[in-house]
Design a protein around this motif. Structure first.
Motif, PDB file in Angstrom:
ATOM      1  N   LEU A  26      97.386  71.596 110.130  1.00  0.00           N
ATOM      2  CA  LEU A  26      98.481  71.420 109.504  1.00  0.00           C
ATOM      3  C   LEU A  26      99.853  71.156 110.548  1.00  0.00           C
ATOM      4  O   LEU A  26     100.660  70.385 110.341  1.00  0.00           O
ATOM      5  CB  LEU A  26      98.880  72.138 108.371  1.00  0.00           C
ATOM      6  N   THR A  27      99.828  72.203 111.459  1.00  0.00           N
ATOM      7  CA  THR A  27     100.814  72.305 112.293  1.00  0.00           C
ATOM      8  C   THR A  27     100.621  70.909 113.367  1.00  0.00           C
ATOM      9  O   THR A  27     101.731  70.503 113.765  1.00  0.00           O
ATOM     10  CB  THR A  27     100.731  73.615 113.176  1.00  0.00           C
ATOM     11  N   ASP A  28      99.300  70.480 113.590  1.00  0.00           N
ATOM     12  CA  ASP A  28      99.276  69.396 114.420  1.00  0.00           C
ATOM     13  C   ASP A  28      99.607  68.154 113.576  1.00  0.00           C
ATOM     14  O   ASP A  28     100.233  67.300 114.150  1.00  0.00           O
ATOM     15  CB  ASP A  28      97.896  69.312 115.150  1.00  0.00           C
ATOM     16  N   SER A  29      99.319  68.291 112.375  1.00  0.00           N
ATOM     17  CA  SER A  29      99.527  67.119 111.704  1.00  0.00           C
ATOM     18  C   SER A  29     101.091  66.842 111.438  1.00  0.00           C
ATOM     19  O   SER A  29     101.613  65.713 111.479  1.00  0.00           O
ATOM     20  CB  SER A  29      98.958  67.182 110.113  1.00  0.00           C
ATOM     21  N   TYR A  30     101.811  67.932 111.280  1.00  0.00           N
ATOM     22  CA  TYR A  30     103.365  67.949 110.964  1.00  0.00           C
ATOM     23  C   TYR A  30     103.891  67.234 112.312  1.00  0.00           C
ATOM     24  O   TYR A  30     104.576  66.328 112.402  1.00  0.00           O
ATOM     25  CB  TYR A  30     103.879  69.358 111.021  1.00  0.00           C
ATOM     26  N   LYS A  31     103.206  67.721 113.602  1.00  0.00           N
ATOM     27  CA  LYS A  31     103.947  67.043 114.887  1.00  0.00           C
ATOM     28  C   LYS A  31     103.647  65.696 114.877  1.00  0.00           C
ATOM     29  O   LYS A  31     104.393  64.884 115.664  1.00  0.00           O
ATOM     30  CB  LYS A  31     103.375  68.017 116.237  1.00  0.00           C
TER      31      LYS A  31
END
Length: 255
Positions: free
Chosen positions: A209-214
């Motif tokens: 999810l962190t990568d998707s947010y970025k």
């Protein structure tokens, strides 16, 4: 269990163990589930359905006619699930026939003092609305949403599951799931990682999810490019829910 100064309409349906405090007014077409406690000076107007173990504190107004000028007295509804806590001075309004005809609230939500929920709102489960949060009409909140005190949400906005708004946020666009926002106007400030850890999301999911947010907020991609990339990288339910919360936006997402 019902204080002698309370006024309860004969057509109201209260479970046998419901407690009603002094000077309450409960109108017709009101249903109150078992184990509920209604504090003093509470007004409940129907058609309204309150689930089991509802706790309402003093001076709350539940199920009142909405403030939409188009409302002309139609028999719209307010429906709540179980285990909701409604603190002092909260106002929860019924729906309008121009929308769903019903304001719908799930279970295990906490409405702190002086919260307002406008007509036709849809609120999920396990949400926290801190003091003086204001939801305009037609607002949708996902499960586990948290709104800091004095936040205000514009009509028709969607606020995603597990998202969090800092106190005093002015929210005029849709908020994707799982993120943190703050400010006036509200802006995105990263993933709600601490909240996700507390709710049992594993490390792999939080990293995805962190990568998707970025991809959405940091890589300079279009929304369509970012969504396609995250779906290629991750076959995870949480990532799909994050993507879907962006795709369903009709007002544009908070950036």
């Amino acid at each position: 269990m019902i204080h002698p100064t309370a006024l309860v309409d004969p057509s109201a349906s209260l479970a046998e163990d419901v407690e009603v405090g002094p000077f309450c007014v409960i109108g017709p077409d009101v249903t109150v589930g078992p184990g509920s406690v209604i504090g003093p000076h509470v007004v409940i107007k129907g058609p309204t359905v309150l689930g089991a173990r509802t706790r309402i504190f003093q001076f709350a107004s539940v199920g009142e006619n909405c403030q939409d000028k188009k409302y002309a007295g139609e028999p719209t509804r307010l429906v709540l699930g179980d285990d909701n806590v409604i603190r002092e001075g909260v106002t929860l309004h019924r729906g309008t026939v121009q929308d769903r005809g019903e304001t719908t609230i799930g279970s295990r939500n906490l409405f702190m003092a002086y919260v307002h929920v406008g007509h036709d709102c849809v609120i999920g489960d396990d949400c926290i609305l801190a003091n003086q949060v204001t939801l305009a009409g037609h607002v949708h909140l996902g499960h586990f949403a948290i709104l800091g005190g004095l936040s205000a949400v514009h009509q028709f906005c969607h606020f995603g599951e597990h998202a969090m708004a800092g106190g005093g946020s002015i929210i005029t666009k849709d908020t994707p799931a799982f993120i943190m926002i703050n400010g006036n106007p509200a802006q995105a400030h990263g993933l709600n990682a601490v909240g996700l850890k507390r709710r049992g999301f594993d490390r792999e999911t939080i990293k995805a999810l962190t990568d998707s947010y970025k991809l959405i907020y940091r890589q300079g991609l279009t929304v369509d490019q970012a969504l396609a990339t995250m779906r290629q990288r991750y076959d995870l339910d949480a990532v799909e829910r994050f993507a879907a919360s962006i795709e369903c936006s009709t007002r544009g997402i908070i950036r």
